[in-house]
Design a protein around this motif. Structure first.
Motif, PDB file in Angstrom:
ATOM      1  N   UNK A   3      -8.891 -11.446   7.796  1.00  0.00           N
ATOM      2  CA  UNK A   3      -9.345 -10.345   6.958  1.00  0.00           C
ATOM      3  C   UNK A   3      -8.624  -9.038   7.266  1.00  0.00           C
ATOM      4  N   UNK A   4      -7.422  -9.127   7.796  1.00  0.00           N
ATOM      5  CA  UNK A   4      -6.625  -7.930   8.063  1.00  0.00           C
ATOM      6  C   UNK A   4      -6.219  -7.291   6.738  1.00  0.00           C
ATOM      7  N   UNK A   5      -6.149  -5.967   6.744  1.00  0.00           N
ATOM      8  CA  UNK A   5      -5.747  -5.242   5.541  1.00  0.00           C
ATOM      9  C   UNK A   5      -4.278  -5.525   5.246  1.00  0.00           C
ATOM     10  N   UNK A  72      -7.930  -8.604  -2.595  1.00  0.00           N
ATOM     11  CA  UNK A  72      -9.182  -8.222  -1.926  1.00  0.00           C
ATOM     12  C   UNK A  72      -8.912  -7.445  -0.630  1.00  0.00           C
ATOM     13  N   UNK A  73      -7.810  -7.774   0.054  1.00  0.00           N
ATOM     14  CA  UNK A  73      -7.511  -7.123   1.330  1.00  0.00           C
ATOM     15  C   UNK A  73      -6.509  -5.975   1.199  1.00  0.00           C
ATOM     16  N   UNK A  74      -6.139  -5.639  -0.032  1.00  0.00           N
ATOM     17  CA  UNK A  74      -5.121  -4.600  -0.254  1.00  0.00           C
ATOM     18  C   UNK A  74      -5.574  -3.242   0.270  1.00  0.00           C
ATOM     19  N   UNK A  75      -4.680  -2.602   0.986  1.00  0.00           N
ATOM     20  CA  UNK A  75      -4.892  -1.218   1.407  1.00  0.00           C
ATOM     21  C   UNK A  75      -3.796  -0.425   0.708  1.00  0.00           C
ATOM     22  N   UNK A  76      -4.172   0.190  -0.417  1.00  0.00           N
ATOM     23  CA  UNK A  76      -3.179   0.858  -1.259  1.00  0.00           C
ATOM     24  C   UNK A  76      -2.835   2.227  -0.684  1.00  0.00           C
ATOM     25  N   UNK A  77      -1.556   2.427  -0.474  1.00  0.00           N
ATOM     26  CA  UNK A  77      -1.044   3.705   0.012  1.00  0.00           C
ATOM     27  C   UNK A  77      -0.496   4.445  -1.210  1.00  0.00           C
ATOM     28  N   UNK A  78      -1.076   5.599  -1.510  1.00  0.00           N
ATOM     29  CA  UNK A  78      -0.636   6.392  -2.656  1.00  0.00           C
ATOM     30  C   UNK A  78       0.537   7.268  -2.225  1.00  0.00           C
ATOM     31  N   UNK A 110       5.046  -2.877   1.796  1.00  0.00           N
ATOM     32  CA  UNK A 110       4.343  -3.966   2.464  1.00  0.00           C
ATOM     33  C   UNK A 110       5.145  -5.258   2.393  1.00  0.00           C
ATOM     34  N   UNK A 111       4.803  -6.184   3.264  1.00  0.00           N
ATOM     35  CA  UNK A 111       5.535  -7.456   3.339  1.00  0.00           C
ATOM     36  C   UNK A 111       5.570  -8.196   2.009  1.00  0.00           C
ATOM     37  N   UNK A 112       4.479  -8.112   1.232  1.00  0.00           N
ATOM     38  CA  UNK A 112       4.411  -8.832  -0.040  1.00  0.00           C
ATOM     39  C   UNK A 112       5.330  -8.245  -1.099  1.00  0.00           C
TER      40      UNK A 112
END
Length: 168
Positions: A3-5, A72-78, A110-112
């Motif tokens: 469940x890591x961001x 679900x685990x996305x941490x969006x950086x604006x 991010x890696x993705x």
């Protein structure tokens, strides 16, 4: 660690949501139709079309689960809210390669989202790890697979990537 961001840009999240929509509403119904057509051919034990369609269905369903998990685990950086001279996630960095004299431009994502052909490098890549926290004018030595490379950070910018959804 399950469940890591997952850090990503707004454009990266939009791409994932588009992929999920395509998988659920285009690919999934298409495969269901292929399975139904193959099933109509009779004996399923020796029906290659049926087995191929079922394999395809399995891959698509697995990908749907994976993409849903990432979202679900996305941490969006604006990126539009970032500024400064230090290299951080989301920065677009121009580097001067001391050996070749070439300038290269990388966006740290991010890696993705990483795609070297588009100049997007993963935050976990050797180059990104070597320049994060540094500022314009700093010289860095990056341990790359081909040996050590020296770079000078020419500029650090924060540019929001435009993303247009694919036409339906």
């Amino acid at each position: 660690m399950a469940d890591a961001r997952v850090p990503m840009t707004k454009a990266g999240l939009a791409r994932l949501k588009d992929e999920l929509k395509r998988l659920k509403y285009v690919e999934r119904p298409k495969i269901v139709k292929e399975i139904a057509e193959a099933r109509a051919h009779g004996d399923l034990s020796e029906n290659a079309e049926y087995h191929a369609a079922k394999d395809k269905q399995s891959h698509v369903e697995g990908r749907i689960l994976q993409v849903e998990d990432w979202i679900a685990r996305a941490e969006v950086i604006d990126v539009s809210k970032l500024s400064g001279e230090r290299v951080v996630f989301g920065a677009t960095v121009t580097l001067d390669d001391s050996q070749s004299g070439d300038e290269v431009v990388y966006r740290i994502v991010g890696e993705l989202e990483a795609d070297l052909k588009q100049g997007k490098i993963s935050v976990t890549s050797p180059i990104a790890r070597g320049i994060i926290g540094r500022s314009e004018g700093d010289e860095v030595t990056i341990q790359a697979p081909g040996g050590a490379r020296k770079y000078e950070i020419v500029s650090v910018e924060f540019i929001e990537e435009e993303y247009e959804a694919e036409p339906e």
